[in-house]
Enzyme design. Structure first.
Site, PDB file in Angstrom:
ATOM      1  N   MET A   1       0.833  -1.189   0.000  1.00  0.00           N
ATOM      2  CA  MET A   1       0.000   0.000   0.000  1.00  0.00           C
ATOM      3  C   MET A   1       0.870   1.242   0.000  1.00  0.00           C
ATOM      4  O   MET A   1       1.997   1.210   0.478  1.00  0.00           O
ATOM      5  CB  MET A   1      -0.923   0.004   1.222  1.00  0.00           C
ATOM      6  N   CYS A   2       0.383   2.312  -0.586  1.00  0.00           N
ATOM      7  CA  CYS A   2       1.045   3.614  -0.626  1.00  0.00           C
ATOM      8  C   CYS A   2       2.246   3.614  -1.577  1.00  0.00           C
ATOM      9  O   CYS A   2       2.790   2.571  -1.927  1.00  0.00           O
ATOM     10  CB  CYS A   2       1.498   4.061   0.758  1.00  0.00           C
ATOM     11  N   ARG A   3       2.647   4.797  -1.969  1.00  0.00           N
ATOM     12  CA  ARG A   3       3.860   5.050  -2.746  1.00  0.00           C
ATOM     13  C   ARG A   3       4.519   6.282  -2.140  1.00  0.00           C
ATOM     14  O   ARG A   3       3.843   7.232  -1.734  1.00  0.00           O
ATOM     15  CB  ARG A   3       3.556   5.331  -4.215  1.00  0.00           C
TER      16      ARG A   3
END
Length: 259
Positions: free
Chosen positions: A1-3
């Site tokens: 999840m997320c960048r």
């Protein structure tokens, strides 16, 4: 999840790294190429940067998707900096924290982001609460797992640990308390970068007076190098150092002295 992404280099508009490249962070919010968990990063975003002569970073954070924020595009066009950290947050469960849960988190000269998750949150963190001074728990920026991870890292930094040491120690503690955690952490003070890989992708690009550390490449430059899983990365404008993080989490006491 997320960048997420951190950049050290010559002074340049924020958009040179966050919007202009073909696979920049803004595009990664809806079309990441190497994200191992999650699909759309639409539950908040943020960028922190450093102005000349000021050791404390400025931040711009919002709760919605980055592609819908016209002010962010203007900011990226006109604000210039030699160092930044930015992130887009994966779609997650509804909560009251809004932009307070969006990275980067900040304390003193530091900017921090967590790409990952603590399984069983918040129950998994119960054995670790005693590691923090009571005031640190009261000052949590949000009630999400990433804010708690930042509190653990910041406490180590305030005790005098080096950035890489603080990240590696926090990863070991969290992985032992919550097996299966994903703990890709990213930290900068505007002069150096420290990061960990623990369950998701990380790449770096070094050269031409710049160092970029990111969840995934923002273009097809062949100099991008993938960081192996369970690795500690430390970097400045002159180069990058990699050190393996043990695949066996050290058996250290969960109870650490609070100073």
């Amino acid at each position: 999840m997320c960048r997420h992404i951190a950049v050290l280099g010559p002074k340049a508009p924020l958009g040179r790294h966050l919007m202009d490249p073909p696979y920049a962070l803004v595009r990664q919010s809806w079309a990441p190429r190497r994200q191992c968990h999650g699909t759309v990063n639409a539950d908040g975003f943020g960028v922190g940067w450093y102005a000349p002569g000021d050791p404390l970073p400025a931040r711009y954070r919002r709760a919605g998707p980055v592609w819908a924020d016209e002010s962010f595009a203007d900011l990226c066009r006109v604000v210039r900096s030699r160092a930044l950290l930015a992130a887009v947050r994966d779609a997650t469960l509804a909560g009251p924290d809004a932009e307070a849960a969006a990275a980067p988190f900040a304390g003193g000269p530091w900017l921090f982001s967590h790409n990952g998750a603590l399984p069983g949150w918040p129950d998994c963190a119960a054995p670790l609460v005693s590691l923090l001074p009571p005031v640190a728990s009261l000052r949590l920026a949000a009630r999400c797992d990433s804010a708690f991870v930042w509190a653990l890292v910041e406490h180590r930094l305030l005790r005098g640990e080096r950035p890489g040491q603080a990240l590696a120690g926090a990863v070991a503690t969290l992985a032992r308390a919550a097996p299966g955690s994903r703990l890709n952490l990213l930290l900068t003070d505007g002069a150096s970068i420290a990061a960990t890989t623990w369950g998701d992708s990380l790449w770096y690009l070094a050269g031409d007076g710049r160092t970029v550390v990111a969840s995934e490449p923002y273009d097809d430059d062949p100099r991008w190098t993938e960081v192996p899983d369970r690795t500690l990365l430390t970097a400045d404008r002159t180069g990058v150092t990699l050190c393996p993080l043990s695949s066996r989490v050290p058996r250290v006491p969960l109870k650490e002295p609070v100073q």
